[in-house]
Design a protein around this motif. Sequence first.
Motif, mmCIF file in Angstrom:
data_model
loop_
_atom_site.group_PDB
_atom_site.id
_atom_site.type_symbol
_atom_site.label_atom_id
_atom_site.label_comp_id
_atom_site.label_asym_id
_atom_site.label_seq_id
_atom_site.Cartn_x
_atom_site.Cartn_y
_atom_site.Cartn_z
ATOM 1 N N MET A 1 6.080 76.552 49.701
ATOM 2 C CA MET A 1 5.691 75.441 50.567
ATOM 3 C C MET A 1 4.277 74.980 50.180
ATOM 4 S SD MET A 1 5.459 75.316 54.739
ATOM 5 C CE MET A 1 7.231 75.531 54.880
ATOM 6 N N TRP A 2 4.106 73.671 50.141
ATOM 7 C CA TRP A 2 2.806 73.082 49.772
ATOM 8 C C TRP A 2 1.861 73.207 50.950
ATOM 9 C CZ3 TRP A 2 0.638 71.913 45.373
ATOM 10 C CH2 TRP A 2 -0.493 71.085 45.354
ATOM 11 N N SER A 3 0.820 74.000 50.823
ATOM 12 C CA SER A 3 -0.087 74.269 51.941
ATOM 13 C C SER A 3 -1.221 73.256 51.976
ATOM 14 C CB SER A 3 -0.664 75.685 51.818
ATOM 15 O OG SER A 3 -1.534 75.763 50.715
ATOM 16 N N THR A 4 -1.899 73.195 53.131
ATOM 17 C CA THR A 4 -3.067 72.327 53.276
ATOM 18 C C THR A 4 -4.161 72.724 52.302
ATOM 19 O OG1 THR A 4 -2.564 71.995 55.615
ATOM 20 C CG2 THR A 4 -4.800 71.490 54.903
ATOM 21 N N THR A 5 -4.318 74.037 52.095
ATOM 22 C CA THR A 5 -5.341 74.519 51.163
ATOM 23 C C THR A 5 -5.068 74.024 49.755
ATOM 24 O OG1 THR A 5 -5.696 76.515 52.490
ATOM 25 C CG2 THR A 5 -6.448 76.565 50.207
ATOM 26 N N ASN A 6 -3.806 74.095 49.322
ATOM 27 C CA ASN A 6 -3.455 73.616 47.985
ATOM 28 C C ASN A 6 -3.700 72.123 47.848
ATOM 29 O OD1 ASN A 6 -2.666 76.108 46.997
ATOM 30 N ND2 ASN A 6 -0.546 75.871 47.662
ATOM 31 N N LYS A 7 -3.403 71.376 48.923
ATOM 32 C CA LYS A 7 -3.617 69.932 48.880
ATOM 33 C C LYS A 7 -5.095 69.610 48.748
ATOM 34 C CE LYS A 7 -2.591 65.579 51.233
ATOM 35 N NZ LYS A 7 -3.923 65.041 50.933
ATOM 36 N N LEU A 8 -5.942 70.323 49.504
ATOM 37 C CA LEU A 8 -7.379 70.101 49.410
ATOM 38 C C LEU A 8 -7.892 70.406 48.007
ATOM 39 C CD1 LEU A 8 -8.569 71.569 52.837
ATOM 40 C CD2 LEU A 8 -8.508 69.167 52.167
ATOM 41 N N LYS A 9 -7.403 71.483 47.408
ATOM 42 C CA LYS A 9 -7.809 71.827 46.053
ATOM 43 C C LYS A 9 -7.370 70.751 45.071
ATOM 44 C CE LYS A 9 -7.944 76.864 46.587
ATOM 45 N NZ LYS A 9 -7.333 78.149 46.158
ATOM 46 N N SER A 10 -6.155 70.229 45.266
ATOM 47 C CA SER A 10 -5.648 69.173 44.388
ATOM 48 C C SER A 10 -6.466 67.904 44.531
ATOM 49 C CB SER A 10 -4.179 68.887 44.715
ATOM 50 O OG SER A 10 -3.682 67.807 43.945
ATOM 51 N N ASP A 11 -6.792 67.528 45.772
ATOM 52 C CA ASP A 11 -7.608 66.340 46.012
ATOM 53 C C ASP A 11 -8.985 66.488 45.373
ATOM 54 O OD1 ASP A 11 -5.520 65.265 47.402
ATOM 55 O OD2 ASP A 11 -6.343 65.692 49.388
ATOM 56 N N ALA A 12 -9.582 67.675 45.502
ATOM 57 C CA ALA A 12 -10.904 67.918 44.921
ATOM 58 C C ALA A 12 -10.841 67.819 43.406
ATOM 59 C CB ALA A 12 -11.420 69.291 45.343
ATOM 60 N N SER A 13 -9.753 68.315 42.815
ATOM 61 C CA SER A 13 -9.601 68.253 41.366
ATOM 62 C C SER A 13 -9.470 66.810 40.892
ATOM 63 C CB SER A 13 -8.370 69.059 40.941
ATOM 64 O OG SER A 13 -8.171 68.985 39.547
ATOM 65 N N LYS B 1 -12.053 64.698 38.538
ATOM 66 C CA LYS B 1 -11.557 64.044 37.331
ATOM 67 C C LYS B 1 -12.100 62.628 37.220
ATOM 68 C CE LYS B 1 -7.303 62.088 35.401
ATOM 69 N NZ LYS B 1 -5.829 61.952 35.558
ATOM 70 N N TYR B 2 -11.994 61.869 38.289
ATOM 71 C CA TYR B 2 -12.397 60.469 38.222
ATOM 72 C C TYR B 2 -13.911 60.296 38.251
ATOM 73 C CZ TYR B 2 -7.503 59.307 38.670
ATOM 74 O OH TYR B 2 -6.165 59.199 38.429
ATOM 75 N N MET B 3 -14.616 61.178 38.968
ATOM 76 C CA MET B 3 -16.069 61.094 38.993
ATOM 77 C C MET B 3 -16.686 61.498 37.661
ATOM 78 S SD MET B 3 -16.895 59.734 41.790
ATOM 79 C CE MET B 3 -18.674 59.943 41.694
#
Length: 215
Positions: free
Chosen positions: A1-13, A17-19
């Motif tokens: 299951m995709w957790s909130t923690t994994n989503k936050l890590k993905s968003d930060a990554s 990347k773009y910055m």
Amino acid sequence: MWSTTNKLKSDASLLEKYMSLEQPADKVQAMYVWIDGQQGLRSKTRTLPAVPESLAGYPKWNFDGSSTNQSEGRNSDVYLNPVKVYRDPFRGDPNKLVLCETISFDGKPTTSNTRRSCEQVMNQVADQVPVFGIEQEYSLLDGTHRKTPLGWPIGGNPGPQGPYYCGVGANRVFGRDVVEAHFRACMYAGVNICGSNAEVMASQWEYQVGKCEGI
């Protein structure tokens, strides 16, 4: 299951990347920052072809004051008058933070623009050297349990007051990484921060700015 923690890590990554993309040599981001009608902060960013050589090179701008409680809907234009420029610690060089005062459509300062009246007083004592300093105390809250101070047991209290003030150690101070990042960001930007320390309550901190001359 995709957790909130994994989503936050993905968003930060993705953000990292773009910055990290190369910034064009002929583009500078200038974030205009001002105080709104509720004494909160607002901002918006414009692109400049280069870093202006002086404050005068930053163009005046405008915004919809009816959305910030700074004007009526029928005359909603409020103008941003740049008054101070700092290096941008969020986006990095050569980008800038541009602090602005707010001017109504009729050329008068908005009711939230207390800087203008302060400037008038400063001009009356121009032959003197007014010196200012501030300190601000704040407490950090746990990111999951938003009503619980950082480092406190959920539903309980930390140990008694004593070891936290100017303390050292993971069991005595909480949130030092935030404090260190804030201190370094202030120095990078050019804010005259002169100190910080842990305060008497666990997760409570303080920083000082000054001395600063004039407005």
